[in-house]
Design a protein around this motif. Structure first.
Motif, PDB file in Angstrom:
ATOM      1  N   LYS A  85      -5.889   3.053  -9.085  1.00  0.00           N
ATOM      2  CA  LYS A  85      -5.574   4.674  -9.501  1.00  0.00           C
ATOM      3  C   LYS A  85      -6.566   5.248  -8.491  1.00  0.00           C
ATOM      4  O   LYS A  85      -5.269   6.442  -8.558  1.00  0.00           O
ATOM      5  CB  LYS A  85      -6.345   4.822 -11.238  1.00  0.00           C
ATOM      6  CG  LYS A  85      -6.378   5.330 -11.686  1.00  0.00           C
ATOM      7  CD  LYS A  85      -6.854   6.106 -12.487  1.00  0.00           C
ATOM      8  CE  LYS A  85      -7.686   7.349 -13.465  1.00  0.00           C
ATOM      9  NZ  LYS A  85      -8.025   7.560 -14.620  1.00  0.00           N
ATOM     10  N   ASP A  86      -7.510   5.333  -7.481  1.00  0.00           N
ATOM     11  CA  ASP A  86      -7.636   5.878  -7.340  1.00  0.00           C
ATOM     12  C   ASP A  86      -7.442   5.806  -5.372  1.00  0.00           C
ATOM     13  O   ASP A  86      -7.583   6.591  -4.398  1.00  0.00           O
ATOM     14  CB  ASP A  86      -9.169   5.284  -6.648  1.00  0.00           C
ATOM     15  CG  ASP A  86      -9.953   5.483  -8.041  1.00  0.00           C
ATOM     16  OD1 ASP A  86      -9.581   6.690  -9.138  1.00  0.00           O
ATOM     17  OD2 ASP A  86     -11.707   5.085  -8.896  1.00  0.00           O
ATOM     18  N   SER A  87      -5.866   4.451  -5.740  1.00  0.00           N
ATOM     19  CA  SER A  87      -5.457   4.826  -4.219  1.00  0.00           C
ATOM     20  C   SER A  87      -4.581   5.637  -3.786  1.00  0.00           C
ATOM     21  O   SER A  87      -3.862   6.092  -4.888  1.00  0.00           O
ATOM     22  CB  SER A  87      -4.295   3.128  -4.300  1.00  0.00           C
ATOM     23  OG  SER A  87      -3.989   3.035  -2.635  1.00  0.00           O
ATOM     24  N   ASP A  88      -4.951   6.719  -2.347  1.00  0.00           N
ATOM     25  CA  ASP A  88      -4.292   7.064  -2.015  1.00  0.00           C
ATOM     26  C   ASP A  88      -2.754   6.686  -1.984  1.00  0.00           C
ATOM     27  O   ASP A  88      -1.680   7.596  -1.891  1.00  0.00           O
ATOM     28  CB  ASP A  88      -4.654   8.068  -0.604  1.00  0.00           C
ATOM     29  CG  ASP A  88      -6.251   8.979  -1.020  1.00  0.00           C
ATOM     30  OD1 ASP A  88      -6.466   9.272  -2.009  1.00  0.00           O
ATOM     31  OD2 ASP A  88      -7.000   8.532  -0.284  1.00  0.00           O
ATOM     32  N   ALA A  89      -2.664   5.764  -0.987  1.00  0.00           N
ATOM     33  CA  ALA A  89      -1.265   5.373  -1.017  1.00  0.00           C
ATOM     34  C   ALA A  89      -0.588   5.229  -2.655  1.00  0.00           C
ATOM     35  O   ALA A  89       0.992   5.708  -2.403  1.00  0.00           O
ATOM     36  CB  ALA A  89      -1.140   4.253  -0.224  1.00  0.00           C
ATOM     37  N   ALA A 141       3.977   1.002  -0.331  1.00  0.00           N
ATOM     38  CA  ALA A 141       2.121   1.515  -0.179  1.00  0.00           C
ATOM     39  C   ALA A 141       2.194   0.192  -0.135  1.00  0.00           C
ATOM     40  O   ALA A 141       2.210  -1.267  -0.403  1.00  0.00           O
ATOM     41  CB  ALA A 141       1.688   2.364  -1.554  1.00  0.00           C
ATOM     42  N   GLY A 142       0.483  -0.014   0.584  1.00  0.00           N
ATOM     43  CA  GLY A 142      -0.079  -1.015   0.845  1.00  0.00           C
ATOM     44  C   GLY A 142      -1.457  -1.468  -0.178  1.00  0.00           C
ATOM     45  O   GLY A 142      -2.478  -0.274   0.969  1.00  0.00           O
ATOM     46  N   ILE A 143      -1.915  -1.823  -0.338  1.00  0.00           N
ATOM     47  CA  ILE A 143      -3.183  -1.676  -1.574  1.00  0.00           C
ATOM     48  C   ILE A 143      -3.666  -3.565  -0.889  1.00  0.00           C
ATOM     49  O   ILE A 143      -2.750  -4.495  -1.101  1.00  0.00           O
ATOM     50  CB  ILE A 143      -3.329  -1.936  -2.500  1.00  0.00           C
ATOM     51  CG1 ILE A 143      -2.709  -0.738  -3.030  1.00  0.00           C
ATOM     52  CG2 ILE A 143      -4.775  -1.946  -3.646  1.00  0.00           C
ATOM     53  CD1 ILE A 143      -2.562  -0.119  -4.805  1.00  0.00           C
TER      54      ILE A 143
END
Length: 384
Positions: A67-71, A83-85
């Motif tokens: 949820k908090d990922s900018d990507a 997006a890469g997490i």
């Protein structure tokens, strides 16, 4: 968390990230679909956390990271298509207690213990060795009568009467006897055992047989070594009139010397000693004696070797029934006889009391024997 599992969440996350990475120019519809799936994933995780009532859960941290990922926000808003997490192993898996097989506390070992059952002793049997050293006879009745020599005067010599060698009287020897009687003693003991135990417990029957036979042999030896014949027991070495005293005490001599002079006393009477009976503690004291003068060599024992238990060429039998501080030296072959009316045997029956209806049997071992000493001066016994 019954409805949400780590494997299921991890699989969904992997699928979503793969799809995002594969869609370089994803359409708005595709992004909307991805966003909807991520929202459902977040709701699942939230529900799981609520179910655990606040318990620490790696899925909650995983959902928060998504949820908090900018990507991921860029993908949802249309500003990005990929997006890469990064997820660490600790994000997906909880650390559990180390699996052990300890057997203490409340834990139960996972491996099953090996049960070897009842072990039948196979050690060297000193009781049997002593019984084999005593001459045997067969008793044909419930009692044995024998002639005990109480005195002897041997005067054998060449026929001679100065100056004649013929026609003169030969030397006359004299012997005194007394008629003795010994009743046959029955030595026995028994034990009850259920048929189920006999059938189900491997080795139990053989164990009981060995123990019952050993008990009979041990009691035979006890009576031979220390009984005075009372209470229907055998008339053993301790019965007054069945032994002579040890050699006289000489000032300053040790036990080894005392035993040697007792052997000499019997030899002087014309006997050949073939057995020495000692208590194991007395025998240990003798084997541990060391020479004087600083060499400290053992006089009778050899610690690094297998010692034939003997002193002065005579076998030593160390037995717990021989009283501590008491010595017996005997010429058994020339004086003693163990008369067997019945050799040790084992009987098994359910014809006792109510054993038949209880599925119980009685195992009984017994022997019948008498013990005689024809020449008491061939047995030396006493404190030393």
């Amino acid at each position: 968390m019954s409805q949400v599992t780590i494997e299921a969440i991890a699989a969904e996350v992997k699928a979503l990230v793969t799809k995002v990475n594969a869609s370089q120019e994803a359409s708005q519809e595709d992004l909307a679909e991805l966003k909807e799936k991520l929202l459902k994933l977040e709701r699942k995780t939230a529900a799981g956390v609520e179910e655990l009532r606040g318990a620490a859960d790696p899925l909650a941290a995983l959902a928060k990271k998504l949820k908090d990922s900018d990507a991921m926000r860029d993908v949802f808003s249309g500003r990005g298509s990929k997006a890469g997490i990064e997820f660490k192993a600790a994000d997906l898996f909880q650390t559990k207690a180390t699996i052990t097989n300890q057997s203490t506390g409340a834990d139960t070992p996972m491996s099953q213990a090996q049960r070897i059952g009842i072990v039948v002793p196979t050690a060297v049997d000193v009781n049997l060795a002593i019984l084999q050293a005593i001459p045997r006879g067969i008793a044909t009745s419930s009692s044995v009568e024998w002639v005990k020599m109480t005195a002897a005067k041997q005067l054998a010599a060449s026929q001679y009467g100065s100056p004649d060698r013929e026609g003169v009287a030969k030397k006359e020897s004299g012997f005194t006897f007394s008629l003795q009687r010994a009743d046959v003693s029955t030595i026995a003991h028994w034990t009850p055992v259920s048929r189920q135990a006999m059938d189900d417990v491997s080795g139990l029957a053989e164990f009981l047989r060995a123990e019952l036979f050993d008990g009979v042999r041990r009691e035979l030896i006890r009576q031979i070594l220390v009984s005075d014949g009372d209470d229907a027991e055998l008339e053993g070495f301790a019965k007054p009139g069945n032994f002579t005293t040890l050699a006289d005490v000489v000032s300053g001599e040790g036990r080894i010397e005392r035993i040697r002079r007792t052997i000499a006393k019997l030899q002087a009477l014309g006997y050949t000693p073939d057995a020495i009976f000692l208590n194991p503690l007395d025998w240990a004291d003798i084997e541990l004696q060391k020479s004087a003068g600083g060499s400290e060599e053992f006089l009778a024992g050899v610690p690094r070797g297998v010692n034939a238990a003997s002193l002065w060429g005579v076998p030593v039998y160390a037995h717990e029934y021989q009283p501590e501080g008491t010595l017996t030296v005997g010429a058994l072959a020339q004086s003693a006889t163990l008369w067997m009316r019945q050799e040790a045997q084992l009987l098994v029956t359910d014809s006792h009391a109510d054993f038949f209806v209880k599925n119980t049997v009685a195992m009984l071992a017994e022997a019948r024997a008498a013990f005689t000493i024809a020449r008491p001066n061939a047995i030396a016994r006493g404190l030393f």
